[in-house]
Design an enzyme around this catalytic site. Sequence first.
Site, PDB file in Angstrom:
ATOM      1  N   LYS A 175       7.920 -11.035  10.149  1.00 42.44           N
ATOM      2  CA  LYS A 175       6.508 -11.429  10.065  1.00 42.44           C
ATOM      3  C   LYS A 175       5.911 -10.616   8.914  1.00 42.44           C
ATOM      4  O   LYS A 175       5.621  -9.439   9.058  1.00 42.44           O
ATOM      5  CB  LYS A 175       5.799 -11.097  11.393  1.00 42.44           C
ATOM      6  CG  LYS A 175       4.641 -12.006  11.729  1.00 42.44           C
ATOM      7  CD  LYS A 175       3.477 -11.915  10.772  1.00 42.44           C
ATOM      8  CE  LYS A 175       2.598 -10.720  11.055  1.00 42.44           C
ATOM      9  NZ  LYS A 175       1.579 -10.532  10.000  1.00 42.44           N
ATOM     10  N   GLU A 251       7.292   3.177  10.784  1.00 44.07           N
ATOM     11  CA  GLU A 251       6.967   3.878   9.536  1.00 44.07           C
ATOM     12  C   GLU A 251       5.478   3.682   9.316  1.00 44.07           C
ATOM     13  O   GLU A 251       5.032   2.566   9.017  1.00 44.07           O
ATOM     14  CB  GLU A 251       7.813   3.323   8.388  1.00 44.07           C
ATOM     15  CG  GLU A 251       9.294   3.555   8.646  1.00 44.07           C
ATOM     16  CD  GLU A 251      10.208   3.210   7.475  1.00 44.07           C
ATOM     17  OE1 GLU A 251       9.776   2.530   6.546  1.00 44.07           O
ATOM     18  OE2 GLU A 251      11.374   3.631   7.521  1.00 44.07           O
ATOM     19  N   CYS A 285       1.788   4.561   1.155  1.00 42.08           N
ATOM     20  CA  CYS A 285       1.781   5.460   2.322  1.00 42.08           C
ATOM     21  C   CYS A 285       2.053   6.891   1.889  1.00 42.08           C
ATOM     22  O   CYS A 285       1.586   7.842   2.506  1.00 42.08           O
ATOM     23  CB  CYS A 285       2.819   4.999   3.333  1.00 42.08           C
ATOM     24  SG  CYS A 285       4.461   4.793   2.624  1.00 42.08           S
ATOM     25  N   GLU A 379      -6.503   8.699   6.072  1.00 40.63           N
ATOM     26  CA  GLU A 379      -5.799   7.959   5.029  1.00 40.63           C
ATOM     27  C   GLU A 379      -6.787   6.984   4.368  1.00 40.63           C
ATOM     28  O   GLU A 379      -7.284   6.065   5.014  1.00 40.63           O
ATOM     29  CB  GLU A 379      -4.631   7.177   5.643  1.00 40.63           C
ATOM     30  CG  GLU A 379      -3.812   6.444   4.600  1.00 40.63           C
ATOM     31  CD  GLU A 379      -2.666   5.649   5.199  1.00 40.63           C
ATOM     32  OE1 GLU A 379      -2.875   4.929   6.185  1.00 40.63           O
ATOM     33  OE2 GLU A 379      -1.555   5.738   4.649  1.00 40.63           O
TER      34      GLU A 379
HETATM   35  P1  NAD Z   1      -1.356  -2.993   9.411  1.00 43.82           P
HETATM   36  O1  NAD Z   1      -0.915  -2.109  10.524  1.00 43.82           O
HETATM   37  O2  NAD Z   1      -2.751  -3.486   9.413  1.00 43.82           O
HETATM   38  O3  NAD Z   1      -0.454  -4.314   9.356  1.00 43.82           O
HETATM   39  C1  NAD Z   1       0.949  -4.242   9.187  1.00 43.82           C
HETATM   40  C2  NAD Z   1       1.579  -5.479   9.788  1.00 43.82           C
HETATM   41  O4  NAD Z   1       1.390  -5.464  11.200  1.00 43.82           O
HETATM   42  C3  NAD Z   1       0.989  -6.791   9.288  1.00 43.82           C
HETATM   43  O5  NAD Z   1       2.045  -7.713   9.130  1.00 43.82           O
HETATM   44  C4  NAD Z   1       0.072  -7.195  10.427  1.00 43.82           C
HETATM   45  O6  NAD Z   1      -0.145  -8.583  10.513  1.00 43.82           O
HETATM   46  C5  NAD Z   1       0.845  -6.699  11.621  1.00 43.82           C
HETATM   47  N1  NAD Z   1       0.055  -6.429  12.829  1.00 43.82           N
HETATM   48  C6  NAD Z   1      -1.210  -5.958  12.907  1.00 43.82           C
HETATM   49  N2  NAD Z   1      -1.577  -5.815  14.200  1.00 43.82           N
HETATM   50  C7  NAD Z   1      -0.519  -6.203  14.949  1.00 43.82           C
HETATM   51  C8  NAD Z   1      -0.279  -6.296  16.360  1.00 43.82           C
HETATM   52  N3  NAD Z   1      -1.198  -5.955  17.255  1.00 43.82           N
HETATM   53  N4  NAD Z   1       0.929  -6.725  16.772  1.00 43.82           N
HETATM   54  C9  NAD Z   1       1.882  -7.053  15.879  1.00 43.82           C
HETATM   55  N5  NAD Z   1       1.709  -7.015  14.543  1.00 43.82           N
HETATM   56  C10 NAD Z   1       0.520  -6.584  14.078  1.00 43.82           C
HETATM   57  O7  NAD Z   1      -1.004  -2.222   8.075  1.00 43.82           O
HETATM   58  P2  NAD Z   1      -1.329  -2.680   6.571  1.00 43.82           P
HETATM   59  O8  NAD Z   1      -2.794  -2.518   6.345  1.00 43.82           O
HETATM   60  O9  NAD Z   1      -0.687  -3.979   6.289  1.00 43.82           O
HETATM   61  O10 NAD Z   1      -0.518  -1.587   5.724  1.00 43.82           O
HETATM   62  C11 NAD Z   1      -1.050  -0.378   5.325  1.00 43.82           C
HETATM   63  C12 NAD Z   1      -0.554   0.733   6.221  1.00 43.82           C
HETATM   64  O11 NAD Z   1       0.867   0.780   6.186  1.00 43.82           O
HETATM   65  C13 NAD Z   1      -1.004   2.111   5.751  1.00 43.82           C
HETATM   66  O12 NAD Z   1      -1.401   2.878   6.866  1.00 43.82           O
HETATM   67  C14 NAD Z   1       0.252   2.687   5.124  1.00 43.82           C
HETATM   68  O13 NAD Z   1       0.308   4.085   5.079  1.00 43.82           O
HETATM   69  C15 NAD Z   1       1.308   2.123   5.998  1.00 43.82           C
HETATM   70  N6  NAD Z   1       2.607   2.157   5.311  1.00 43.82           N
HETATM   71  C16 NAD Z   1       3.553   3.021   5.739  1.00 43.82           C
HETATM   72  C17 NAD Z   1       4.783   3.103   5.081  1.00 43.82           C
HETATM   73  C18 NAD Z   1       5.868   4.043   5.547  1.00 43.82           C
HETATM   74  O14 NAD Z   1       6.981   3.874   5.090  1.00 43.82           O
HETATM   75  N7  NAD Z   1       5.578   4.996   6.406  1.00 43.82           N
HETATM   76  C19 NAD Z   1       5.031   2.271   3.995  1.00 43.82           C
HETATM   77  C20 NAD Z   1       4.029   1.405   3.566  1.00 43.82           C
HETATM   78  C21 NAD Z   1       2.813   1.341   4.251  1.00 43.82           C
END
Ligand code: NAD
Length: 476
Positions: A175, A251, A285, A379
């Site tokens: 997804k 992650e 991130c 963040e």
């Molecule tokens: P997000 O958590 O809003 O969304 C990530 C994914 O999860 C999307 O595909 C979203 O549709 C899905 N999602 C959201 N709520 C959900 C739920 N309740 N159930 C299932 N799926 C759900 O994150 P984002 O805004 O897309 O990404 C940014 C974040 O990702 C930042 O916090 C960043 O630090 C983190 N990030 C971490 C790493 C790492 O390797 N640690 C790498 C890249 C990004």
Amino acid sequence: MEFFGHVIDGAEVKSASGETFASVDPYTREPWAEVALGGAGEVDRAVTAARRAFDEGPWPRLSRAERGRLLHRLADLIVADTDRLALADTRDMGKPIAQSRGKDVPRAADNFRFFADHARLTPAEALPMDSGHHAYTRYDPVGVAAAIAPWNFPLMLETWKIAPALAWGNTVVLKPAEDTPASATILARLALEAGLPPGVLNVVHGYGPGSAGQALTEHPGIDRITFTGESATGRVISAAAAKHLVPVSLELGGKGANAVFADADLGNAVDWSLKAIFTNAGQVCLAGSRLYVQRPVFEEFLARFTAGAEAMRLGDPKQESTDLGPLASETHYRKVRGYVETVAGEGGTVHSGGLGDGWFVRPTIVTGMPATGRHQREEIFGPVVTVTPFDAEDEVVALMNGTRYGLNAMLFTENLSRAHRVSARLRAGTVWVNCFFIRDLRAPFGGVGDSGVGREGGTFSREFFTEPKAVVMQIS
Ligand code: NAD
């Protein structure tokens, strides 16, 4: 407008309801693609297809060499289609094309090559026993892996999850993030062209809560969840996984700390510190968003760092010369703008940068922000960095460890003992010394505290995407 469908059981399909959503190009602020909007029905079809491909199909039964051959073919097709894949991510989220074409797409191909070879070449344990028995470990695939990805490195992070899952013989339902759907559909089309059997790699588009994301994490037919995204979402997904006792790899967010000691090679420290916070407009991130500089070099560092930030070129992310594109979406821009507008209220000063036109935020350097200020703890996920002087090693270690996050840290010093000593004391999944974002895919990658649960990479990915089994034989 281009259309991107789900890819389920070997075919690109629309949603049963016919519903779609638009992907907006953050530079033009106009929709550029129409995308199938999936829900519980599409997720169920995808999981069922993945289950069938795992239980009855050839994929888990192929030799690792044969699976590896197909994954290398997919990597070749990714390289051949670099321009289309790179443009898809750039249009979806505003990433400069030099980054998507020069870094993200090659790394996506490398993810498949690395994990294909790793699965083929990694030895398992043989445990000779002195009791007339012999023991060894098998690493069997687990079944259906659910992968949920964020929007900041769409193709690169999706393949970081899919590649090890597939290489170890699992099937996958991905997804992608709703802001960056396009490259995932292109990838799944290429996987079919490479000869991966139907149902091995499925893609379902949609949102998170109350949509495809939630339906996927709650589906009883999945065996693993690998998630990258916000820490708050990680908590929700962990709870969903607990219901069926499904192991999760999380992650999550970060608040990268970056310490420059007075004995550092200052030119090197300035160069990497600029990359660490302003690459991908700070939507990383691992971003080095808290910069600590030892007092004797503070003024000189700040002057050189500011000059570097002010020289960065903002503009059309489709232009090769652009360093910073807009932020990925209007929602995200508003969030980052909120931080820029509250710098003074939290006790800091905008030393350089600030808001730009449209959804642009200029490289923004904040000084004087107290350690308790939100900008030092939360963040921001944008091109905003706090720069703070420090005096002693103990002091900076305490500052660096002073958030709930623990994804990564950087330190710049020419003192070898200090490099090792401080690295050992930092509460972080990765420490970079005199550099940033250099990756060896064999190394563990993940975070401490609110930055995640578990590690991926090399044998760490194997542990997650397989069921290690002990076989003990009597020798008669
Ligand atoms: P997000 O958590 O809003 O969304 C990530 C994914 O999860 C999307 O595909 C979203 O549709 C899905 N999602 C959201 N709520 C959900 C739920 N309740 N159930 C299932 N799926 C759900 O994150 P984002 O805004 O897309 O990404 C940014 C974040 O990702 C930042 O916090 C960043 O630090 C983190 N990030 C971490 C790493 C790492 O390797 N640690 C790498 C890249 C990004």
